[in-house]
Design an enzyme around this catalytic site. Structure first.
Site, short mmCIF file in Angstrom:
data_model
loop_
_atom_site.label_atom_id
_atom_site.label_comp_id
_atom_site.label_asym_id
_atom_site.label_seq_id
_atom_site.Cartn_x
_atom_site.Cartn_y
_atom_site.Cartn_z
N HIS A 95 -13.41 21.15 98.21
CA HIS A 95 -13.69 19.69 98.09
C HIS A 95 -14.52 19.52 96.93
CE1 HIS A 95 -12.76 15.87 99.66
NE2 HIS A 95 -14.12 15.55 99.93
N SER B 246 -12.88 11.46 97.20
CA SER B 246 -12.46 11.68 98.48
C SER B 246 -12.23 10.09 99.29
CB SER B 246 -13.93 12.36 99.51
OG SER B 246 -13.42 12.86 100.74
N ASP C 162 -8.97 23.15 99.18
CA ASP C 162 -9.98 21.81 99.87
C ASP C 162 -9.54 21.93 101.42
OD1 ASP C 162 -10.79 19.48 100.72
OD2 ASP C 162 -10.23 18.10 98.91
#
Length: 225
Positions: free
Chosen positions: A206, A121, A175
């Site tokens: 995610h 991320s 996601d």
């Protein structure tokens, strides 16, 4: 010599004595270096290759999108649209801090070409931001559920040392945090600027999934030779 007292704190795990390779792995927003420690045991890496894993902790700072709450973050996020009003100052500050960790590894005897810069991320965004600007060639850059920050600066700032460095990008098709469309735009932008990207998609949100771990292990075995 670097001032080691100013380095980001990090969890260190070695898979054998006298590590010859380093994997520097950055966590995502609101987590810390502990987040990916369990992954060391899950990766199928050559036991004969001693590796130092570094899991640094991002600084604690207010994050606008989370109501200004202070948490570990590599940079501030102001909007759901991650590409709008990026925190350039915060991104560049973290870039310098991560570069200092890489320089310390080099001073410890691990050459840059045996260092992998990885992240999830926000951490994946920082892997690209830092790795592509580094004046030493890396073994590889791994971006999990991340994206390319400050894309319009890439052409001017990318260093030729890492133009051919292998880049592994993996993303979940569902996601809700970092949309796969943004990641796709990022990998296309990288390809347009002659970077070598290996792209993977998985039916997940995610997160990290088992098929992804298998692909990560295969890629790491290749770039850590």
């Amino acid at each position: 010599m670097l001032d080691t007292q100013s380095l980001l704190p990090a969890i260190k795990i070695t898979t054998g004595p006298n590590p010859t390779h380093t994997i520097l792995w950055m966590h995502g927003l609101g987590a810390d270096g502990n987040d990916f420690v369990p992954i060391v045991q899950a990766l199928d890496l050559p036991p004969a290759t001693p590796i130092r894993f570094l899991f640094p902790h991002a600084p604690i700072q207010p994050v606008t999108i989370n109501g200004g709450w202070k948490m570990r973050a590599w940079y501030d996020i102001k909007h759901n649209d991650l590409s709008w009003q990026e925190d350039e100052t915060g991104i560049r500050n973290s870039q310098r801090a991560i570069t200092a960790l890489i320089e310390h590894e080099i001073q410890q005897g691990v050459p840059a070409e045996r260092i992998v810069l990885a992240g999830f991320s926000q951490g994946g965004a920082m892997a690209l931001q830092t790795g592509l600007r580094l004046p030493h060639k890396l073994a590889g850059i791994m971006v999990l559920s991340g994206y390319l920050p400050l894309p319009h600066h890439l052409a001017r700032e990318a260093h030729s040392a890492n133009i051919s460095t292998p880049i592994f990008m993996a993303h979940g098709t569902q996601d809700p945090v970092v949309p796969i469309a943004l990641a796709n735009t990022s990998q296309q932008h990288l390809r347009e600027h002659r970077h070598s990207v290996e792209w993977h998609e998985y039916p997940m949100a995610h997160a990290v999934c088992d098929p992804e771990l298998a692909d990560i292990s295969r890629w790491l075995r290749k770039v850590l030779q």
